[in-house]
Each structure stands twice: as structure tokens, then as C-alpha cells.
Motif scaffolding. Structure first.
Motif, PDB file in Angstrom:
ATOM      1  N   THR A   1       0.821  -1.204   0.000  1.00 39.64           N
ATOM      2  CA  THR A   1       0.000   0.000   0.000  1.00 39.64           C
ATOM      3  C   THR A   1       0.855   1.254   0.000  1.00 39.64           C
ATOM      4  O   THR A   1       0.324   2.354  -0.069  1.00 39.64           O
ATOM      5  CB  THR A   1      -0.924   0.041   1.233  1.00 39.64           C
ATOM      6  N   GLY A   2       2.165   1.086   0.105  1.00 43.48           N
ATOM      7  CA  GLY A   2       3.049   2.241   0.152  1.00 43.48           C
ATOM      8  C   GLY A   2       3.277   2.761   1.557  1.00 43.48           C
ATOM      9  O   GLY A   2       3.903   3.792   1.738  1.00 43.48           O
TER      10      GLY A   2
ATOM     11  N   VAL B   1      -2.584   6.839   1.498  1.00 42.94           N
ATOM     12  CA  VAL B   1      -3.050   6.509   2.843  1.00 42.94           C
ATOM     13  C   VAL B   1      -2.538   7.520   3.870  1.00 42.94           C
ATOM     14  O   VAL B   1      -1.344   7.820   3.924  1.00 42.94           O
ATOM     15  CB  VAL B   1      -2.609   5.084   3.248  1.00 42.94           C
ATOM     16  N   VAL B   2      -3.470   8.033   4.671  1.00 43.04           N
ATOM     17  CA  VAL B   2      -3.128   8.908   5.787  1.00 43.04           C
ATOM     18  C   VAL B   2      -3.682   8.306   7.069  1.00 43.04           C
ATOM     19  O   VAL B   2      -4.634   7.515   7.038  1.00 43.04           O
ATOM     20  CB  VAL B   2      -3.675  10.341   5.619  1.00 43.04           C
TER      21      VAL B   2
ATOM     22  N   ARG C   1      -1.613  12.485   8.835  1.00 44.31           N
ATOM     23  CA  ARG C   1      -0.206  12.135   8.589  1.00 44.31           C
ATOM     24  C   ARG C   1      -0.124  11.147   7.433  1.00 44.31           C
ATOM     25  O   ARG C   1      -0.764  10.094   7.452  1.00 44.31           O
ATOM     26  CB  ARG C   1       0.354  11.501   9.853  1.00 44.31           C
ATOM     27  N   CYS C   2       0.682  11.455   6.434  1.00 37.64           N
ATOM     28  CA  CYS C   2       0.888  10.545   5.318  1.00 37.64           C
ATOM     29  C   CYS C   2       1.610   9.303   5.821  1.00 37.64           C
ATOM     30  O   CYS C   2       2.652   9.390   6.473  1.00 37.64           O
ATOM     31  CB  CYS C   2       1.712  11.228   4.226  1.00 37.64           C
ATOM     32  N   ALA C   3       1.031   8.145   5.526  1.00 41.57           N
ATOM     33  CA  ALA C   3       1.618   6.886   5.978  1.00 41.57           C
ATOM     34  C   ALA C   3       2.782   6.442   5.101  1.00 41.57           C
ATOM     35  O   ALA C   3       3.475   5.489   5.431  1.00 41.57           O
ATOM     36  CB  ALA C   3       0.545   5.794   6.024  1.00 41.57           C
ATOM     37  N   SER C   4       3.016   7.140   3.997  1.00 34.91           N
ATOM     38  CA  SER C   4       4.150   6.817   3.125  1.00 34.91           C
ATOM     39  C   SER C   4       5.404   7.605   3.483  1.00 34.91           C
ATOM     40  O   SER C   4       6.485   7.037   3.571  1.00 34.91           O
ATOM     41  CB  SER C   4       3.804   7.107   1.663  1.00 34.91           C
TER      42      SER C   4
END
Length: 117
Positions: A5-6, A62-63, A33-36
Motif C-alpha cells: 500500500t506504500g 493513505v493517511v 499524517r501521510c503513511a508513506s
């Protein structure tokens, strides 16, 4: 969620507030918050809508909520909320004493009337 999912659970957040709002002396309602890559941006109710802008410019879908006590994720690509996912590098939220909306001293008195709904 998996690595396909990055999501990179090792990347810390970019700071305690929205990167773009802080740079422009702006304010936010809630933070994501960006999960990447860890970029912290403001939510879609905020005037700047910088978390969504980050997704549009980077493709990072995804955040995770960056609010104290919240651990849910949002996937922009599927428009789905996910109640759980991998634990991201700390801290998991902005400081508990940082108000929402925030930051202190930059929120206008009529802030509620300027929210996007």
C-alpha cells in the motif's frame, strides 16, 4: 494494510503541525499524517486542505489521523476509512496540549464559519 500500500511505518512525522499552514502562518482544524512519507497536513474541513493536496501531488494514498487518541486510517484511492493498520513511527499525534483547531494564537475568532463541510 501491507507494504504494497506504500505505507512505511519507519518514517517519523514531518512535525507537529501542517507543513504548509506553518509555512504560511495559517491554521488547521484537524491533522492527517501521510503513511508513506510522514508529511503532516490539515484535514479537508480545514481552510487549506493540505493533506488531500499532498495526496494529489504525490499519489501517496493513505493517511492516518494525527489527533491524540485516534488511530484510524483513510485511503484516498478507495475513499475508505480503516479502523486499524500498522503502528507508525512515533509520535502518533500532535502534542496533547496543542489545541484543535490550532495552533494557538493563529486561529481566527470566526474559525467555525470558515470550515469546509
Amino acid at each position: 494494510m501491507t507494504s504494497d500500500t506504500g505505507i512505511d511505518p519507519t518514517v517519523p512525522p514531518s512535525g507537529t503541525g501542517c507543513v504548509e499552514c506553518d509555512a504560511a502562518d495559517g491554521w488547521w482544524f484537524h491533522l492527517r499524517r501521510c503513511a508513506s512519507c510522514g508529511h503532516v497536513g490539515c484535514c479537508d474541513s480545514s481552510p487549506g486542505q493540505h493533506a488531500t493536496g499532498h495526496y494529489r501531488s504525490t499519489g501517496h494514498p493513505v493517511v492516518q489521523s494525527f489527533e491524540p487518541g485516534e488511530e484510524w486510517y483513510w485511503d484516498y484511492a478507495t475513499s475508505e476509512v480503516r479502523e486499524s493498520g500498522p503502528e507508525l513511527a512515533p509520535p502518533g499525534s500532535h502534542p496533547a496540549d496543542q489545541p484543535s483547531p490550532g495552533p494557538a494564537g493563529r486561529v481566527p475568532a470566526d474559525w467555525a464559519s470558515t470550515l469546509h463541510r
